[in-house]
Design a protein around this motif. Structure first.
Motif, short mmCIF file in Angstrom:
data_model
loop_
_atom_site.label_atom_id
_atom_site.label_comp_id
_atom_site.label_asym_id
_atom_site.label_seq_id
_atom_site.Cartn_x
_atom_site.Cartn_y
_atom_site.Cartn_z
N LEU A 42 0.83 -1.20 0.00
CA LEU A 42 0.00 0.00 0.00
C LEU A 42 0.86 1.25 0.00
O LEU A 42 0.61 2.20 -0.76
CB LEU A 42 -0.93 -0.01 1.22
CG LEU A 42 -1.89 1.18 1.36
CD1 LEU A 42 -2.81 1.28 0.15
CD2 LEU A 42 -2.71 1.04 2.64
N ILE A 45 2.58 1.65 -3.45
CA ILE A 45 1.66 2.14 -4.49
C ILE A 45 1.43 3.64 -4.32
O ILE A 45 1.32 4.38 -5.29
CB ILE A 45 0.33 1.38 -4.43
CG1 ILE A 45 0.56 -0.10 -4.76
CG2 ILE A 45 -0.69 1.97 -5.40
CD1 ILE A 45 -0.63 -0.99 -4.45
N ARG A 46 1.41 4.09 -3.07
CA ARG A 46 1.19 5.50 -2.80
C ARG A 46 2.42 6.35 -3.15
O ARG A 46 2.30 7.43 -3.73
CB ARG A 46 0.86 5.70 -1.32
CG ARG A 46 0.33 7.10 -0.99
CD ARG A 46 0.21 7.27 0.53
NE ARG A 46 -0.64 6.29 1.13
CZ ARG A 46 -1.96 6.42 1.26
NH1 ARG A 46 -2.55 7.51 0.81
NH2 ARG A 46 -2.68 5.48 1.84
N PRO A 49 3.92 4.89 -7.67
CA PRO A 49 2.83 4.17 -8.34
C PRO A 49 3.30 3.31 -9.51
O PRO A 49 3.99 3.81 -10.39
CB PRO A 49 1.91 5.30 -8.82
CG PRO A 49 2.25 6.47 -7.97
CD PRO A 49 3.70 6.35 -7.68
N CYS A 68 -6.75 -3.20 -1.70
CA CYS A 68 -7.45 -2.73 -2.89
C CYS A 68 -8.40 -1.58 -2.56
O CYS A 68 -8.43 -0.56 -3.25
CB CYS A 68 -8.22 -3.89 -3.53
SG CYS A 68 -8.92 -3.51 -5.16
N VAL A 71 -6.35 1.55 -1.81
CA VAL A 71 -5.76 2.11 -3.02
C VAL A 71 -6.80 2.90 -3.80
O VAL A 71 -6.51 3.98 -4.34
CB VAL A 71 -5.16 0.98 -3.90
CG1 VAL A 71 -4.82 1.51 -5.31
CG2 VAL A 71 -3.91 0.41 -3.25
N SER A 75 -6.12 6.19 -5.96
CA SER A 75 -5.53 5.82 -7.25
C SER A 75 -6.47 4.92 -8.05
O SER A 75 -7.22 4.13 -7.49
CB SER A 75 -4.20 5.08 -7.02
OG SER A 75 -3.68 4.59 -8.24
#
Length: 226
Positions: A42, A45-46, A49, A68, A71, A75
């Motif tokens: 997480l 992804i932040r 990306p 999920c 996110v 995003s």
């Protein structure tokens, strides 16, 4: 953008599976990265990306469903969820956790790479793919044509194909097909749904020989894709 410029984050806590996926993705020209922990994924992804995430459900730290959902608060990165249980996919779809596609273990690494390519292509077009130009739907007369030729469909077959065609690339489980394409008073089993799919495929094949538009997703359901 070339495949090598596409960064794929694989979030999987089983080392053997992760290694195989990373190898296949790299061989296909992508640039993969692997993480085992949901919380770390997480944050990754932040902060950095990726272009797509292959996300297992059962993870240490945070489970895949939580990752999920979190996110999706910041995003729209494409996410392919991975589960060890086919029946879990029905629940995930019903919960609408925000995933773009689903894969059930055991899977073929080549199939995962193909799904990654397909989801990236759809995302590049911006959301759901448009209905292909070779399909024409006349809602008023309940008719559907392929390449200008009308298919001789029963009312049930029309509803079923219209459902699949309306969201190219999206996987529909049999439970979803039952809810969305069949009337409440119809007594329908998985076998009947499969039989209707088979009939629709035959009718499409009569118009477009050798072209498979309805794809089976093992253990899950069906999707329409050119």
């Amino acid at each position: 953008m070339s495949a090598a410029e596409r960064h794929i984050l694989v979030v999987e806590d089983e080392p053997t599976i992760a290694e195989i996926l990373v190898d296949y993705l790299r061989h296909a020209g992508f640039t993969p990265r692997h993480l085992e922990n949901g919380a770390e994924a997480l944050e990754a992804i932040r902060s950095d990306p990726p272009d797509l995430v292959v996300l297992d459900i059962m993870l240490p730290g945070l489970d895949g469903m939580t990752v999920c959902r979190e996110v999706r608060k910041f995003s729209a990165v494409p996410i392919i969820m991975v589960t060890a249980r086919a029946e879990e996919i029905d629940r995930l779809m019903g919960l609408d956790v925000g995933a773009d596609d689903y894969v059930c273990k055991p899977f073929s690494p080549r199939e995962v790479v193909a799904r990654v390519t397909t989801v990236l292509r759809r995302a590049g077009r911006g959301g759901d793919a448009p209905i292909p130009s070779l399909i024409e739907i006349d809602e008023e007369s309940q008719r559907l044509s392929v390449s200008g030729q009308r298919l001789d469909l029963t009312p049930t077959e029309f509803r079923l194909l219209r459902l699949l065609v309306s969201r190219p690339g999206r996987i529909y489980s049999r439970a979803q097909i039952l809810d969305l394409a069949y009337l409440d008073d119809q007594d329908v089993s998985d076998r009947i749904i499969d039989s209707h799919i088979k009939n629709v495929r035959k009718k499409i094949a009569a118009v477009l020989p050798g072209v498979d538009l309805i794809h089976s997703v093992y253990g899950v359901g069906y999707r329409f894709e050119v």
